[in-house]
Scaffold this motif. Structure first.
Motif, PDB file in Angstrom:
ATOM      1  N   ALA A  51       0.783  -1.229   0.000  1.00 34.46           N
ATOM      2  CA  ALA A  51       0.000   0.000   0.000  1.00 34.46           C
ATOM      3  C   ALA A  51       0.817   1.282   0.000  1.00 34.46           C
ATOM      4  N   ASP A  52       2.084   1.243   0.382  1.00 36.17           N
ATOM      5  CA  ASP A  52       2.860   2.465   0.556  1.00 36.17           C
ATOM      6  C   ASP A  52       3.562   2.865  -0.740  1.00 36.17           C
ATOM      7  N   PRO A  53       3.068   3.914  -1.433  1.00 37.83           N
ATOM      8  CA  PRO A  53       3.701   4.327  -2.678  1.00 37.83           C
ATOM      9  C   PRO A  53       5.185   4.678  -2.521  1.00 37.83           C
ATOM     10  N   ALA A  54       5.589   5.265  -1.410  1.00 36.39           N
ATOM     11  CA  ALA A  54       7.002   5.630  -1.222  1.00 36.39           C
ATOM     12  C   ALA A  54       7.888   4.388  -1.205  1.00 36.39           C
ATOM     13  N   ARG A  59      11.493   0.559  -4.295  1.00 36.93           N
ATOM     14  CA  ARG A  59      11.665  -0.801  -4.819  1.00 36.93           C
ATOM     15  C   ARG A  59      11.861  -0.780  -6.339  1.00 36.93           C
ATOM     16  N   TRP A  60      11.036  -0.030  -7.039  1.00 39.31           N
ATOM     17  CA  TRP A  60      11.143   0.083  -8.486  1.00 39.31           C
ATOM     18  C   TRP A  60      12.459   0.757  -8.879  1.00 39.31           C
ATOM     19  N   GLU A  61      12.803   1.852  -8.204  1.00 39.61           N
ATOM     20  CA  GLU A  61      14.033   2.578  -8.536  1.00 39.61           C
ATOM     21  C   GLU A  61      15.257   1.674  -8.417  1.00 39.61           C
ATOM     22  N   LYS A  62      15.326   0.923  -7.344  1.00 41.77           N
ATOM     23  CA  LYS A  62      16.455   0.010  -7.131  1.00 41.77           C
ATOM     24  C   LYS A  62      16.491  -1.062  -8.219  1.00 41.77           C
ATOM     25  N   ALA A  63      15.348  -1.645  -8.531  1.00 42.67           N
ATOM     26  CA  ALA A  63      15.289  -2.712  -9.526  1.00 42.67           C
ATOM     27  C   ALA A  63      15.667  -2.198 -10.914  1.00 42.67           C
ATOM     28  N   VAL A  64      15.197  -1.022 -11.292  1.00 42.08           N
ATOM     29  CA  VAL A  64      15.513  -0.470 -12.611  1.00 42.08           C
ATOM     30  C   VAL A  64      17.000  -0.140 -12.708  1.00 42.08           C
ATOM     31  N   GLU A  65      17.551   0.409 -11.639  1.00 39.27           N
ATOM     32  CA  GLU A  65      18.984   0.724 -11.673  1.00 39.27           C
ATOM     33  C   GLU A  65      19.816  -0.560 -11.775  1.00 39.27           C
ATOM     34  N   GLU A  66      19.448  -1.577 -11.014  1.00 36.46           N
ATOM     35  CA  GLU A  66      20.193  -2.839 -11.054  1.00 36.46           C
ATOM     36  C   GLU A  66      20.043  -3.551 -12.397  1.00 36.46           C
ATOM     37  N   ALA A  71      19.575   5.169 -13.476  1.00 36.23           N
ATOM     38  CA  ALA A  71      19.093   5.767 -12.231  1.00 36.23           C
ATOM     39  C   ALA A  71      17.985   6.750 -12.587  1.00 36.23           C
ATOM     40  N   THR A  72      16.785   6.430 -12.200  1.00 38.31           N
ATOM     41  CA  THR A  72      15.637   7.294 -12.484  1.00 38.31           C
ATOM     42  C   THR A  72      14.719   7.319 -11.273  1.00 38.31           C
ATOM     43  N   ALA A  73      13.954   8.363 -11.185  1.00 41.31           N
ATOM     44  CA  ALA A  73      12.977   8.474 -10.103  1.00 41.31           C
ATOM     45  C   ALA A  73      11.632   7.932 -10.575  1.00 41.31           C
ATOM     46  N   PHE A  74      10.950   7.254  -9.683  1.00 42.42           N
ATOM     47  CA  PHE A  74       9.573   6.825  -9.901  1.00 42.42           C
ATOM     48  C   PHE A  74       8.680   7.694  -9.038  1.00 42.42           C
ATOM     49  N   ILE A  75       7.566   8.093  -9.585  1.00 46.08           N
ATOM     50  CA  ILE A  75       6.531   8.785  -8.814  1.00 46.08           C
ATOM     51  C   ILE A  75       5.285   7.919  -8.948  1.00 46.08           C
ATOM     52  N   LYS A 108       7.449  14.244  -6.213  1.00 42.56           N
ATOM     53  CA  LYS A 108       8.025  13.233  -5.326  1.00 42.56           C
ATOM     54  C   LYS A 108       7.758  13.610  -3.862  1.00 42.56           C
ATOM     55  N   GLY A 109       7.822  14.883  -3.558  1.00 44.51           N
ATOM     56  CA  GLY A 109       7.593  15.374  -2.199  1.00 44.51           C
ATOM     57  C   GLY A 109       6.465  16.379  -2.164  1.00 44.51           C
TER      58      GLY A 109
END
Length: 175
Positions: A51-54, A59-66, A71-75, A108-109
């Motif tokens: 449930a927590d979008p943050a 999780r997505w950011e880490k997986a995409v970078e790996e 390195a990209t931001a997900f919103i 993002k914030g």
């Protein structure tokens, strides 16, 4: 629960290229269901019980970078949050008359009112902006491509990352 994920600065101008089919496959390997993409500019929907979008963003950011070395931001917003963003649109007339020149820029914030005021003061064209707590709405009556109201300018004044989608895309992502 259904989530809408926006990747920031992906597949735009030849930088940070990620194939959407590979992104869908990555989402499935991460355990998400009903992973779909829209267009080639980093629009993704998926379902999860998380449930927590943050936390999902991280999780997505880490997986995409790996996986992709990007390195990209997900919103990310939940489907109800996305619907609320649509309903809060302060530019209903513009959305109806010229939806491709209305940008919705989820952040993002949090967006402080002082930042919105500073941003309004920096506008040199006919653009207009309004904001909610975590979303900026911007109207570009003379077009987006030549406007001086760029993402860099917006982020500098708001103090948070944003990524923009035009009104047509926003509605398509709502499903």
């Amino acid at each position: 629960m259904r989530h809408i994920a926006l990747l920031r600065a992906v597949n735009v101008g030849g930088t940070a290229t990620i194939r959407m089919a590979e992104l869908r496959s990555l989402g499935e390997r991460l355990g998400f269901a009903a992973v779909t993409t829209l267009l080639q500019s980093g629009n993704l929907t998926f379902e999860t019980d998380e449930a927590d979008p943050a936390q999902l963003e991280q999780r997505w950011e880490k997986a995409v970078e790996e996986h992709f070395g990007v390195a990209t931001a997900f919103i990310i917003r939940t489907a109800p949050q996305w619907q609320a963003l649509i309903e809060a649109n302060p530019f209903a007339a513009e959305a109806k008359a010229d939806p491709s020149h209305l940008l919705v820029l989820p952040s993002k914030g949090s967006i402080a009112e002082a930042g919105v005021g500073a941003l309004r003061g920096a506008i040199r064209g006919r653009e207009s902006v309004a904001a909610s707590e975590r979303c900026l709405y911007a109207v570009y009556p003379d077009g987006i491509g030549t406007s001086k109201l760029t993402t860099k300018v917006i982020e500098r004044h708001l103090g948070t990352l944003v990524t923009g989608r035009n009104w047509n895309t926003v509605l398509k992502l709502a499903g």
